[in-house]
Design a protein around this motif. Structure first.
Motif, PDB file in Angstrom:
ATOM      1  N   VAL A   1       0.802  -1.351   0.134  1.00 45.75           N
ATOM      2  CA  VAL A   1       0.009   0.067  -0.068  1.00 45.75           C
ATOM      3  C   VAL A   1       0.942   1.268  -0.137  1.00 45.75           C
ATOM      4  CG1 VAL A   1      -1.721   1.397   1.416  1.00 45.75           C
ATOM      5  CG2 VAL A   1      -1.821  -1.200   1.182  1.00 45.75           C
ATOM      6  N   SER A   2       2.074   1.330   0.573  1.00 43.87           N
ATOM      7  CA  SER A   2       2.834   2.529   0.565  1.00 43.87           C
ATOM      8  C   SER A   2       4.110   2.533  -0.152  1.00 43.87           C
ATOM      9  CB  SER A   2       3.309   2.573   2.059  1.00 43.87           C
ATOM     10  OG  SER A   2       3.979   1.294   2.499  1.00 43.87           O
ATOM     11  N   SER A   3       5.148   1.693  -0.204  1.00 47.20           N
ATOM     12  CA  SER A   3       6.407   1.752  -0.728  1.00 47.20           C
ATOM     13  C   SER A   3       6.488   2.179  -2.223  1.00 47.20           C
ATOM     14  CB  SER A   3       7.326   0.573  -0.475  1.00 47.20           C
ATOM     15  OG  SER A   3       6.588  -0.528  -1.448  1.00 47.20           O
ATOM     16  N   ALA A   4       5.441   1.588  -2.959  1.00 47.21           N
ATOM     17  CA  ALA A   4       5.361   1.811  -4.618  1.00 47.21           C
ATOM     18  C   ALA A   4       4.946   3.177  -4.953  1.00 47.21           C
ATOM     19  CB  ALA A   4       4.201   0.814  -5.010  1.00 47.21           C
ATOM     20  N   VAL A   5       4.155   3.624  -3.777  1.00 45.00           N
ATOM     21  CA  VAL A   5       3.561   4.927  -3.944  1.00 45.00           C
ATOM     22  C   VAL A   5       4.407   6.124  -3.583  1.00 45.00           C
ATOM     23  CG1 VAL A   5       1.531   6.583  -3.223  1.00 45.00           C
ATOM     24  CG2 VAL A   5       0.983   4.129  -3.573  1.00 45.00           C
ATOM     25  N   ILE A   6       5.184   5.880  -2.685  1.00 49.56           N
ATOM     26  CA  ILE A   6       6.271   6.891  -2.171  1.00 49.56           C
ATOM     27  C   ILE A   6       7.096   7.021  -3.120  1.00 49.56           C
ATOM     28  CG2 ILE A   6       8.013   7.228  -0.514  1.00 49.56           C
ATOM     29  CD1 ILE A   6       6.232   5.856   1.396  1.00 49.56           C
ATOM     30  N   LEU A   7       7.621   5.775  -3.816  1.00 44.01           N
ATOM     31  CA  LEU A   7       8.746   5.959  -4.895  1.00 44.01           C
ATOM     32  C   LEU A   7       8.156   6.631  -6.116  1.00 44.01           C
ATOM     33  CD1 LEU A   7      10.330   2.473  -4.300  1.00 44.01           C
ATOM     34  CD2 LEU A   7      11.451   4.658  -3.918  1.00 44.01           C
ATOM     35  N   THR A   8       7.148   6.181  -6.453  1.00 48.66           N
ATOM     36  CA  THR A   8       6.331   6.945  -7.651  1.00 48.66           C
ATOM     37  C   THR A   8       6.286   8.371  -7.432  1.00 48.66           C
ATOM     38  OG1 THR A   8       5.214   4.614  -8.105  1.00 48.66           O
ATOM     39  CG2 THR A   8       4.307   6.844  -9.005  1.00 48.66           C
ATOM     40  N   LYS A   9       6.027   8.764  -6.349  1.00 47.05           N
ATOM     41  CA  LYS A   9       5.555  10.183  -6.164  1.00 47.05           C
ATOM     42  C   LYS A   9       6.966  11.013  -6.162  1.00 47.05           C
ATOM     43  CE  LYS A   9       3.562  13.529  -2.830  1.00 47.05           C
ATOM     44  NZ  LYS A   9       2.833  13.457  -1.280  1.00 47.05           N
ATOM     45  N   SER A  10       7.901  10.186  -5.438  1.00 49.02           N
ATOM     46  CA  SER A  10       9.311  10.727  -5.449  1.00 49.02           C
ATOM     47  C   SER A  10       9.989  11.235  -6.762  1.00 49.02           C
ATOM     48  CB  SER A  10      10.500   9.727  -4.870  1.00 49.02           C
ATOM     49  OG  SER A  10       9.775   9.609  -3.420  1.00 49.02           O
ATOM     50  N   VAL A  11       9.801  10.517  -7.978  1.00 51.63           N
ATOM     51  CA  VAL A  11      10.233  10.691  -9.214  1.00 51.63           C
ATOM     52  C   VAL A  11       9.238  11.668 -10.254  1.00 51.63           C
ATOM     53  CG1 VAL A  11      11.875   8.932  -9.045  1.00 51.63           C
ATOM     54  CG2 VAL A  11       9.769   8.528 -10.009  1.00 51.63           C
ATOM     55  N   GLY A  12       7.959  12.019  -9.632  1.00 51.51           N
ATOM     56  CA  GLY A  12       7.004  12.645 -10.490  1.00 51.51           C
ATOM     57  C   GLY A  12       6.518  11.531 -11.218  1.00 51.51           C
ATOM     58  N   GLY A  13       6.136  10.301 -10.777  1.00 50.73           N
ATOM     59  CA  GLY A  13       5.403   9.423 -11.602  1.00 50.73           C
ATOM     60  C   GLY A  13       3.818   9.592 -11.498  1.00 50.73           C
ATOM     61  N   ASN A  14       3.144   8.899 -12.095  1.00 48.68           N
ATOM     62  CA  ASN A  14       1.757   8.920 -11.806  1.00 48.68           C
ATOM     63  C   ASN A  14       1.178   8.298 -10.622  1.00 48.68           C
ATOM     64  OD1 ASN A  14      -1.250   8.653 -12.179  1.00 48.68           O
ATOM     65  ND2 ASN A  14      -0.988   7.743 -14.354  1.00 48.68           N
ATOM     66  N   GLU A  15       1.333   9.381  -9.596  1.00 51.12           N
ATOM     67  CA  GLU A  15       0.961   8.946  -8.322  1.00 51.12           C
ATOM     68  C   GLU A  15      -0.465   8.246  -8.049  1.00 51.12           C
ATOM     69  OE1 GLU A  15       0.625  10.866  -3.944  1.00 51.12           O
ATOM     70  OE2 GLU A  15       0.972  12.105  -5.615  1.00 51.12           O
ATOM     71  N   ALA A  16      -1.521   8.917  -8.810  1.00 54.71           N
ATOM     72  CA  ALA A  16      -3.052   8.521  -8.917  1.00 54.71           C
ATOM     73  C   ALA A  16      -3.167   7.054  -9.132  1.00 54.71           C
ATOM     74  CB  ALA A  16      -3.931   9.431  -9.863  1.00 54.71           C
ATOM     75  N   ALA A  17      -2.231   6.656 -10.273  1.00 54.65           N
ATOM     76  CA  ALA A  17      -2.415   5.273 -10.763  1.00 54.65           C
ATOM     77  C   ALA A  17      -1.532   4.347  -9.603  1.00 54.65           C
ATOM     78  CB  ALA A  17      -1.782   5.186 -12.085  1.00 54.65           C
ATOM     79  N   ALA A  18      -0.604   4.819  -9.109  1.00 51.81           N
ATOM     80  CA  ALA A  18       0.109   3.847  -7.978  1.00 51.81           C
ATOM     81  C   ALA A  18      -0.688   3.911  -6.875  1.00 51.81           C
ATOM     82  CB  ALA A  18       1.241   4.616  -7.707  1.00 51.81           C
ATOM     83  N   ILE A  19      -1.315   4.713  -6.386  1.00 54.39           N
ATOM     84  CA  ILE A  19      -2.566   4.660  -5.139  1.00 54.39           C
ATOM     85  C   ILE A  19      -3.703   3.767  -5.849  1.00 54.39           C
ATOM     86  CG2 ILE A  19      -4.044   5.910  -3.955  1.00 54.39           C
ATOM     87  CD1 ILE A  19      -2.261   8.320  -4.080  1.00 54.39           C
ATOM     88  N   PHE A  20      -4.219   3.675  -6.697  1.00 53.01           N
ATOM     89  CA  PHE A  20      -5.191   2.922  -7.150  1.00 53.01           C
ATOM     90  C   PHE A  20      -5.049   1.486  -7.155  1.00 53.01           C
ATOM     91  CE2 PHE A  20      -7.693   0.624  -9.986  1.00 53.01           C
ATOM     92  CZ  PHE A  20      -9.144   0.804  -9.979  1.00 53.01           C
ATOM     93  N   ASN A  21      -3.718   1.150  -7.818  1.00 51.44           N
ATOM     94  CA  ASN A  21      -3.376  -0.127  -8.001  1.00 51.44           C
ATOM     95  C   ASN A  21      -2.687  -0.783  -6.600  1.00 51.44           C
ATOM     96  OD1 ASN A  21      -3.112  -1.271 -10.951  1.00 51.44           O
ATOM     97  ND2 ASN A  21      -2.554   0.816 -11.290  1.00 51.44           N
ATOM     98  N   SER A  22      -2.193  -0.033  -5.816  1.00 52.01           N
ATOM     99  CA  SER A  22      -2.034  -0.359  -4.502  1.00 52.01           C
ATOM    100  C   SER A  22      -3.108  -0.816  -3.693  1.00 52.01           C
ATOM    101  CB  SER A  22      -0.980   0.477  -3.771  1.00 52.01           C
ATOM    102  OG  SER A  22       0.214   0.831  -4.312  1.00 52.01           O
TER     103      SER A  22
END
Length: 336
Positions: free
Chosen positions: A118-139
């Motif tokens: 639920v957390s690590s993938a979202v944090i790393l995605t956000k850190s590099v400016g990735g698609n945070e909304a998609a990361a949150i949804f998929n987590s």
């Protein structure tokens, strides 16, 4: 970074080492029938607390904006819950011919069956400016799918080594996983404003409870004189885990950055982290239920305990390179 700051940042990893050490020194405290009564406090109370906490913290109301990106979600969940387990199963057919400890190899299969964290993938995605909304949804969505598919995958690839009947396993999963998760979500509907304002330490609560589960799991191991851990096998498994992560991240990067994929650079980052990361918070309680009373449970849990810090370490190391790539892609796409 100072020592205290480093300890605060890595307290959970340090906690894992400490609880395993405590289990080695005093295994009688956390064994079944011992003072902690893990057959009740861990099997029912601790697992329920983790999933109630997950239900209370999951911001499902924020997922609507990412809901329509069906192709991305399908790619992530299919890779995580279909391709990953099958690929590792095929790899283990080869590794079974070696002298690597068979229970550690089975542990690699359990890692493959886990949903995204639920957390690590979202944090790393956000850190590099990735698609945070998609990361949150998929987590979040992956966590819900994992409640159903992870136990099924474990039973398909490994079988249940528990003396507990199949129906009892799923009834326990329902009562200690599904019900607390739903209750947590219902409570969130009424407490959302208060939770958003106060920002309770959901992650810390789950991590502390998880350390209790890890402790009692290893108490069972160290109280059994017939179980020995081959250190060479452990080193090889660590190497295999890092190799799997790097290989799968490279594969996803290749597939998601092709022009025909239709994914943006931000999408590719979210896919890369969500599809290769595995949940320790959801995984350990599920293993505890599916393999309840099994003497090799702790050895099966070891690869997942290694995979968790490995995915964070590897992601952190790769962050500068991914940021550079993201910047390069944005410059290429920006018209002069």
């Amino acid at each position: 970074m100072g020592l205290i700051a480093r300890v605060r940042k890595e307290w959970f990893i340090i906690g894992i080492v400490l609880v395993i050490t405590c289990a080695k020194l005093a295994p009688s405290v956390g064994v079944k029938g011992g003072p902690l009564r893990p057959e009740i406090t861990i099997t029912y109370v601790a697992v329920s607390v983790i999933f109630f906490n997950s239900g209370l913290s999951l911001k499902t109301e924020e997922l609507a904006s990412a809901l329509m990106h069906v192709k991305l979600h399908f790619f992530v969940q299919t890779f995580t819950l279909v391709f990953f387990p099958i690929a590792i199963w095929l790899l283990l057919k080869v590794l079974a011919l070696t002298a690597i400890n068979e229970w550690l190899l089975r542990g690699l299969q359990t890692v493959a069956c886990m949903p995204p964290p639920v957390s690590s993938a979202v944090i790393l995605t956000k850190s590099v400016g990735g698609n945070e909304a998609a990361a949150i949804f998929n987590s979040a969505f992956g966590s819900f799918l994992g409640i159903v598919f992870t136990p099924l995958l474990l039973l398909v690839f490994l079988g249940s080594s528990s003396s507990v009947p199949f129906s009892s396993i799923f009834s326990q999963l329902f009562m200690t996983v599904v019900v607390p998760l739903i209750v947590g979500q219902v409570c969130r509907r009424f407490l959302r404003e208060c939770l958003d304002r106060r920002k309770p330490p959901f992650g810390t609560v789950s991590s502390v409870v998880l350390l209790m589960i890890i402790y009692t799991t290893f108490c069972d191991t160290f109280s059994n004189p017939n179980i020995e851990l081959d250190h060479l096998s452990l080193l090889i498994v660590i190497f295999i885990i890092f190799s799997i992560q790097l290989s799968f991240m490279a594969l996803i990067f290749f597939l998601s950055t092709r022009k025909s994929s239709g994914f943006t650079a931000a999408d590719s980052v979210a896919i890369m982290f969500c599809a290769t990361h595995k949940s320790l918070t959801l995984g350990i309680p599920m293993l505890k239920i599916v393999f309840e009373g099994y003497e090799h449970l702790s050895l099966i849990s070891v690869p997942l305990l290694i995979y968790h810090p490995a995915q964070i370490l590897l992601g952190s190391i790769l962050l500068p390179s991914i940021k550079t790539w993201m910047s390069g892609r944005q410059k290429t796409l920006t018209p002069i």
